[in-house]
Structure formats: C-alpha cells, structure tokens
Design a protein around this motif. Structure first.
Motif, PDB file in Angstrom:
ATOM      1  N   HIS A  42      -3.271 -13.513   4.059  1.00 47.27           N
ATOM      2  CA  HIS A  42      -2.913 -12.155   4.454  1.00 47.27           C
ATOM      3  C   HIS A  42      -3.895 -11.173   3.855  1.00 47.27           C
ATOM      4  O   HIS A  42      -4.607 -11.482   2.902  1.00 47.27           O
ATOM      5  CB  HIS A  42      -1.486 -11.804   4.014  1.00 47.27           C
ATOM      6  CG  HIS A  42      -1.266 -11.882   2.541  1.00 47.27           C
ATOM      7  ND1 HIS A  42      -1.370 -10.794   1.718  1.00 47.27           N
ATOM      8  CD2 HIS A  42      -0.952 -12.921   1.743  1.00 47.27           C
ATOM      9  CE1 HIS A  42      -1.117 -11.160   0.460  1.00 47.27           C
ATOM     10  NE2 HIS A  42      -0.870 -12.452   0.453  1.00 47.27           N
ATOM     11  N   ARG A  43      -3.923 -10.018   4.430  1.00 48.98           N
ATOM     12  CA  ARG A  43      -4.712  -8.929   3.861  1.00 48.98           C
ATOM     13  C   ARG A  43      -3.940  -8.332   2.698  1.00 48.98           C
ATOM     14  O   ARG A  43      -2.699  -8.356   2.677  1.00 48.98           O
ATOM     15  CB  ARG A  43      -4.952  -7.828   4.898  1.00 48.98           C
ATOM     16  CG  ARG A  43      -5.836  -8.240   6.026  1.00 48.98           C
ATOM     17  CD  ARG A  43      -7.251  -7.893   5.727  1.00 48.98           C
ATOM     18  NE  ARG A  43      -8.082  -8.113   6.910  1.00 48.98           N
ATOM     19  CZ  ARG A  43      -9.379  -7.972   6.872  1.00 48.98           C
ATOM     20  NH1 ARG A  43      -9.987  -7.618   5.772  1.00 48.98           N
ATOM     21  NH2 ARG A  43     -10.090  -8.189   7.953  1.00 48.98           N
ATOM     22  N   GLU A  44      -4.656  -7.802   1.727  1.00 49.91           N
ATOM     23  CA  GLU A  44      -4.005  -7.152   0.594  1.00 49.91           C
ATOM     24  C   GLU A  44      -3.054  -6.082   1.108  1.00 49.91           C
ATOM     25  O   GLU A  44      -3.389  -5.283   1.972  1.00 49.91           O
ATOM     26  CB  GLU A  44      -5.051  -6.536  -0.332  1.00 49.91           C
ATOM     27  CG  GLU A  44      -4.459  -5.970  -1.596  1.00 49.91           C
ATOM     28  CD  GLU A  44      -5.522  -5.485  -2.565  1.00 49.91           C
ATOM     29  OE1 GLU A  44      -5.140  -4.758  -3.487  1.00 49.91           O
ATOM     30  OE2 GLU A  44      -6.702  -5.832  -2.404  1.00 49.91           O
ATOM     31  N   GLY A  45      -1.827  -6.108   0.597  1.00 49.67           N
ATOM     32  CA  GLY A  45      -0.816  -5.141   0.995  1.00 49.67           C
ATOM     33  C   GLY A  45       0.071  -5.608   2.138  1.00 49.67           C
ATOM     34  O   GLY A  45       1.102  -5.011   2.384  1.00 49.67           O
ATOM     35  N   ASP A  46      -0.336  -6.662   2.852  1.00 45.80           N
ATOM     36  CA  ASP A  46       0.473  -7.217   3.939  1.00 45.80           C
ATOM     37  C   ASP A  46       1.300  -8.385   3.430  1.00 45.80           C
ATOM     38  O   ASP A  46       1.012  -8.965   2.379  1.00 45.80           O
ATOM     39  CB  ASP A  46      -0.410  -7.721   5.092  1.00 45.80           C
ATOM     40  CG  ASP A  46      -1.119  -6.605   5.834  1.00 45.80           C
ATOM     41  OD1 ASP A  46      -0.741  -5.434   5.641  1.00 45.80           O
ATOM     42  OD2 ASP A  46      -2.052  -6.910   6.592  1.00 45.80           O
ATOM     43  N   GLU A  47       2.330  -8.726   4.200  1.00 45.06           N
ATOM     44  CA  GLU A  47       3.143  -9.898   3.870  1.00 45.06           C
ATOM     45  C   GLU A  47       2.358 -11.177   4.182  1.00 45.06           C
ATOM     46  O   GLU A  47       1.650 -11.236   5.194  1.00 45.06           O
ATOM     47  CB  GLU A  47       4.436  -9.895   4.689  1.00 45.06           C
ATOM     48  CG  GLU A  47       5.431  -8.834   4.266  1.00 45.06           C
ATOM     49  CD  GLU A  47       5.949  -9.055   2.861  1.00 45.06           C
ATOM     50  OE1 GLU A  47       6.286 -10.208   2.508  1.00 45.06           O
ATOM     51  OE2 GLU A  47       6.011  -8.074   2.097  1.00 45.06           O
TER      52      GLU A  47
END
Length: 116
Positions: A42-47
């Motif tokens: 995942h991208r940073e900040g995403d689940e």
C-alpha cells in the motif's frame, strides 16, 4: 494470476530451492507444518491491500493471488519482494556462518543477535 508465470523456468528453479530449504528448516525446527507468507502492499497513509499468500509445504508450493492492482504496481511489489528476499538470504547466510565459526572455536556466546 497468469498460469504461465508459475511455469516459468526461473520460478520453477526457485521453487525447488525453496522446498529444499524447507526440508532443512523442518529438520532443524522439528516442525513440518507448511510455511505461509502473506503479502500486502500500500501507499503510505492507505490501508494495506492483500496481494496474496504463498504456502510452502513438503510437496507443493502454492500461490494464491489477490491482485487488485495495476501492472506497474505488481511489478514494483515483485521487485521489492525479490530484493528483500535477497537481503533475508544473505543475512541468514552470514548469521549461520558466524554461528558455525563460533562453534568451531568453542565460543560460548549466544548467537541470536538481531541483524539490522
């Protein structure tokens, strides 16, 4: 997942090496349960999103893919996992060599230090 990916000669070769290492690991650990590796990205900040699971048993290596991602994201995750796999193998090899060297020299220090 494209079935031809699993039939690729490189993938098949790595599968054989993994099963050989599993046999050694099972003998050392006295545990024959399959090893499960769960993969998320995942991208940073995403689940985290599930990319799939690899199950390695005595007779089979199975890959269950849950690829809800773009082709470039799949490629990037694969490259990252490959690099991390190399880091783990090299670290384990170094630790094992140190452990064997200490045993040969009758060194009684504990050999379970964390590698970073």
């Amino acid at each position: 997942m494209d079935p031809t990916s699993l039939a690729n000669p490189t993938v098949l070769s790595k599968t054989v090496h993994i099963q050989n290492m599993l046999a050694l690991h099972d003998a050392v650990e006295n545990d024959e349960r399959p090893i499960l590796v769960h993969i998320t990205a995942h991208r940073e900040g995403d689940e985290p999103r599930d990319f799939g699971t690899v199950a390695v048993g005595e007779r089979e290596v199975s890959v269950k893919a849950e690829l809800d991602s773009s082709e470039t994201e799949m490629a990037l995750a694969g490259m990252i996992l490959s690099m991390y796999g190399d880091v783990l193998v090299l670290t384990a090899s170094s630790a094992l060599a140190t452990h064997i060297d200490c045993e040969r020299n009758d060194d009684t220090r504990p050999h379970n230090e964390m590698f970073v």
